[in-house]
Design an enzyme around this catalytic site. Sequence first.
Site, PDB file in Angstrom:
ATOM      1  N   HIS A   1       0.858  -1.188   0.000  1.00 24.17           N
ATOM      2  CA  HIS A   1       0.000   0.000   0.000  1.00 24.17           C
ATOM      3  C   HIS A   1       0.886   1.227   0.000  1.00 24.17           C
ATOM      4  CE1 HIS A   1      -3.467   2.545   0.763  1.00 24.17           C
ATOM      5  NE2 HIS A   1      -2.639   3.247   1.512  1.00 24.17           N
TER       6      HIS A   1
ATOM      7  N   ASP B   1     -15.188   2.399   7.181  1.00 20.11           N
ATOM      8  CA  ASP B   1     -14.131   3.302   6.703  1.00 20.11           C
ATOM      9  C   ASP B   1     -14.586   4.081   5.475  1.00 20.11           C
ATOM     10  OD1 ASP B   1     -11.379   4.391   6.606  1.00 20.11           O
ATOM     11  OD2 ASP B   1     -11.430   3.391   4.667  1.00 20.11           O
TER      12      ASP B   1
ATOM     13  N   ARG C   1     -14.431  12.542   6.608  1.00 16.77           N
ATOM     14  CA  ARG C   1     -13.170  13.226   6.965  1.00 16.77           C
ATOM     15  C   ARG C   1     -12.697  14.107   5.820  1.00 16.77           C
ATOM     16  NH1 ARG C   1      -9.638   8.535   7.521  1.00 16.77           N
ATOM     17  NH2 ARG C   1      -7.976  10.035   7.825  1.00 16.77           N
TER      18      ARG C   1
ATOM     19  N   SER D   1      -7.612   3.678   9.008  1.00 14.45           N
ATOM     20  CA  SER D   1      -8.311   3.615   7.728  1.00 14.45           C
ATOM     21  C   SER D   1      -7.575   2.665   6.767  1.00 14.45           C
ATOM     22  CB  SER D   1      -8.383   5.031   7.145  1.00 14.45           C
ATOM     23  OG  SER D   1      -8.809   5.023   5.815  1.00 14.45           O
TER      24      SER D   1
ATOM     25  N   LYS E   1      -8.579  -1.742   5.908  1.00 15.74           N
ATOM     26  CA  LYS E   1      -8.816  -2.299   4.566  1.00 15.74           C
ATOM     27  C   LYS E   1      -7.799  -3.387   4.239  1.00 15.74           C
ATOM     28  CE  LYS E   1      -8.922   2.003   3.260  1.00 15.74           C
ATOM     29  NZ  LYS E   1      -9.114   3.374   2.818  1.00 15.74           N
TER      30      LYS E   1
HETATM   31  N1  URA Z   1      -5.768   6.670   2.570  1.00 13.92           N
HETATM   32  C1  URA Z   1      -6.731   5.984   3.200  1.00 13.92           C
HETATM   33  O1  URA Z   1      -7.156   4.918   2.751  1.00 13.92           O
HETATM   34  N2  URA Z   1      -7.240   6.493   4.321  1.00 13.92           N
HETATM   35  C2  URA Z   1      -6.825   7.667   4.860  1.00 13.92           C
HETATM   36  O2  URA Z   1      -7.322   8.062   5.881  1.00 13.92           O
HETATM   37  C3  URA Z   1      -5.813   8.372   4.192  1.00 13.92           C
HETATM   38  C4  URA Z   1      -5.285   7.840   3.050  1.00 13.92           C
END
Ligand code: URA
Length: 441
Positions: A86, A165, A172, A187, A191
């Site tokens: 990621h 999320d 957010r 967050s 995932k």
């Molecule tokens: N990427 C995400 O998936 N979540 C965040 O809060 C910031 C960047």
Amino acid sequence: MAERHDAISVIVTKRDGGTLSDDQIDWVVDAYTRGVVADEQMSALTMAILQRGMSRSEIARWTAAMIASGERLDFTDLGVPTADKHSTGGVGDKITLPLAPLVAAYGVAVPQLSGRGLGHTGGTLDKLESIPGWRADVSNADMRQQLLDVGAVICAAGAQLAPADKKLYALRDVTGTVESIPMISASIMSKKIAEGTGALVLDVKVGTGAFMKNIDDARELARTMVALGTDAGVVTTALLTDMSTPLGRGIGNALEVTESVEVLAGGGPADVVELTVELARAMLEGAGVTGVDPSEALKDGRAMDKWRQMISAQGGDPDAPMPTAPHVEEVCADSDGFITRIDAMGAGLAAWRLGAGRARKDDVLDLSAGVFLHKTLGDEVRKGDVIMTLHAESEDKMPRGLAALSEACEGAGTVEIGSSPVDRRIILDRIGAEDASGTGR
Ligand code: URA
């Protein structure tokens, strides 16, 4: 049924600097997902979290509550190790494209759930959609089959993966509360843990084009995420990598696919190759494959074969020509010297305004739009040399792209030419489980 908490008491606990109990966290995440806690209440809570922080145990519980809001995939029965990467997002960051097939070439399956871009950083799915026919939506059953047949899949996360999320990140985004290390960590990791990967490598970007502008914040984010992954049984490491200058030459969806294919063909810009190889090495090590040199599979065509299979499996034509922009404008050097700055934020904003990115979720992208860097950091230039070209569907996008370039760095501009060459270090630090203890606030 009576609710076991009320939103106001949860907000007040955090507003006053207290620690949320496990039960408060479980309830508020679940109640918000069900619509019992209103957006304005969750906005107040996220603002309180942004200002007061969260302890490591609060972050871990918040992450677990978001995972529990949806389904959790499991690939342990595939018969091969799994690994994913990621990136926290950067300008010209197309690394996932060559990386997933490269890792798959070594027998490690890559279940990569990716997103779309919003703002100045592009999304992996948008990039791949430049390839005619390619589909981002893949069912869980097809994803599993593709992992068995090909070994790599890059696709959109289903609606059932961490739905808490999805709702919270959108909130957010419009309430100025994205920049909280605890909430970014929860967050991303909710995932990635729900996705079911066995190993995970985090590419935490640092610099003007990244979320994290300085190395201390990036290190804290990396440590928090590595600890969350490790505690959840995912072998997790992080690389902190430079994002003060764009990665590679192409910025914009089709331009980035073209460059990725060059890397898969054994060429491509040195910084993209270096980062792809180092992330592949870390993913392979996390999955238990050691003693291999991932650059080999870029040179001998194995990664390219995987790429072609991966694209075809999702309906794409790997041989189709990429969309090209009808309008191209050159930006030239105004003096002799060395390029001492190509600001990532300036270049990213220019590509965005040319049509490569969205301002709102439903904006339609110009897949051919973007910026191509003919010269990069450290290159020697003569007055009049072409430094970059701007690409767009229509000529009237050009003034906004050019303005973004000159507004960067508080008006000093995206490009700086100086009298001596500069070097760039791509990989700034590495954080493993042993470096990840801490308090988290
Ligand atoms: N990427 C995400 O998936 N979540 C965040 O809060 C910031 C960047």
